[in-house]
Design an enzyme around this catalytic site. Structure first.
Site, mmCIF file in Angstrom:
data_model
loop_
_atom_site.group_PDB
_atom_site.id
_atom_site.type_symbol
_atom_site.label_atom_id
_atom_site.label_comp_id
_atom_site.label_asym_id
_atom_site.label_seq_id
_atom_site.Cartn_x
_atom_site.Cartn_y
_atom_site.Cartn_z
ATOM 1 N N GLN A 1 -6.692 2.363 -6.971
ATOM 2 C CA GLN A 1 -5.292 2.095 -7.307
ATOM 3 C C GLN A 1 -5.206 0.960 -8.323
ATOM 4 O O GLN A 1 -5.922 -0.030 -8.199
ATOM 5 C CB GLN A 1 -4.498 1.712 -6.058
ATOM 6 C CG GLN A 1 -3.016 1.468 -6.321
ATOM 7 C CD GLN A 1 -2.296 0.934 -5.092
ATOM 8 O OE1 GLN A 1 -2.214 -0.273 -4.897
ATOM 9 N NE2 GLN A 1 -1.787 1.838 -4.264
ATOM 10 N N SER B 1 2.730 -0.809 -6.852
ATOM 11 C CA SER B 1 1.691 0.176 -7.151
ATOM 12 C C SER B 1 2.073 0.945 -8.406
ATOM 13 O O SER B 1 3.234 1.339 -8.580
ATOM 14 C CB SER B 1 1.534 1.152 -5.984
ATOM 15 O OG SER B 1 1.232 0.467 -4.786
ATOM 16 N N ASP C 1 -2.184 3.063 1.190
ATOM 17 C CA ASP C 1 -1.425 2.167 0.310
ATOM 18 C C ASP C 1 -1.157 0.821 0.968
ATOM 19 O O ASP C 1 -0.579 -0.064 0.361
ATOM 20 C CB ASP C 1 -0.104 2.837 -0.093
ATOM 21 C CG ASP C 1 0.585 2.134 -1.261
ATOM 22 O OD1 ASP C 1 -0.123 1.662 -2.161
ATOM 23 O OD2 ASP C 1 1.823 2.062 -1.263
#
Length: 285
Positions: A277, A227, A203
């Site tokens: 993502q 996110s 991430d």
């Protein structure tokens, strides 16, 4: 920095409070909200605690609400299915009585099969690149004190970007970036722990990719970003203490959302994980 790795390992060492129920905490250094990679890693740990002799091959997650770093996170595991070859788990993260995140993960008994993979990009080696800390040192004194303190904190993952963008006044660049990553201290060969730490690291920097063409920095206060979802596939075993190339691209941004893709290679060119993502990217103010 070695202490930061120990802190990360402890962060992932969830407390079991009941069957299928676990509790995790956030570091004291958390800034405004819980780091998304922390919740991914902790949720994967919770799922692993209910699985025996199988290895995670994929996870799919949604970020629902910002995490509050001041209180614990409760992880509830649903044992969806235990099959002959595959095991499926669903994990819900809860704070203040509400879901903040959910994750579905699938685990497989290791077996042989067909093999092929994409080729790792040809990029400079990490020893030939400045560290993230060296890059940030060049802008010391130009940032608000809170952001400067956030940048200066010890980090468990070492990052060396191949094609860095200026932190404060970024020029528009192609939505592609390559970043070398590794854990700063030896953690051993446990597959589950290595996967959870790589999930944590996955991430980092990824959402930045879809912002690169637009010449806006999150430290400027002009960008709201978060996110929204995160997916990851583990292809082969790896060790996060060794340098890995995290190559990223963004094929699309629209509707205040940006899509990002990542491929993670070992230094000898093995593709060990893939990531996708979508994130919120919105002009703020």
């Amino acid at each position: 920095m070695a202490d930061a790795v120990e802190d990360l390992i402890q962060l992932l060492n969830l407390e079991q409070i009941e069957v299928n129920l676990f509790r995790g905490h956030s570091p004291d250094s958390s800034w405004q909200r819980v780091f998304g990679g922390q919740v991914i890693g902790q949720a994967l740990v919770a799922a692993y605690r209910t699985v025996e002799d199988r290895v995670c091959h994929s996870l799919h997650a949604y970020f629902i609400r910002p995490g509050d770093p001041k209180i614990p996170i409760v992880y509830e595991v649903d044992r969806s299915r235990d099959g002959k070859s595959f095991t499926t788990r669903r994990v819900v993260a809860i704070q203040h009585g509400k879901q903040i995140f959910n994750l579905a993960a699938s685990f497989q008994t290791p077996e042989k099969g067909f093999e092929h993979q994409s080729t790792m990009p040809d990029v400079p080696q990490p020893e030939d690149l400045p560290s993230e800390r060296e890059l940030r040192r060049a802008i010391e004194g130009q940032l608000p004190e809170a952001i400067q303190k956030h940048f200066a904190r010890p980090r468990p993952i070492e990052i060396r970007p191949v094609n860095p963008q200026h932190y404060i006044d970024p020029a528009p660049m192609e939505p592609v970036q390559h970043v070398w990553v590794r854990a700063r201290k030896e953690i051993g060969n446990d597959i589950a722990l290595n996967q959870c730490i790589l999930a944590y690291a996955s991430d980092m920097t990824l959402l930045d990719t879809c912002v690169r063409p637009h010449g806006v920095s999150w430290v400027s206060g002009k960008l709201q970003s978060a996110s929204l979802d995160h997916a990851m596939w583990f292809h082969q075993p790896f060790n996060v203490n060794e340098w890995m190339l995290y190559t990223q691209d963004s094929p699309s941004a629209s509707g205040a959302r940006g899509l990002n893709r990542g491929s993670i290679y070992t230094r000898d060119g093995r593709l060990v994980a893939s990531v996708a993502q979508e994130g919120l990217i919105r002009y703020h103010g």
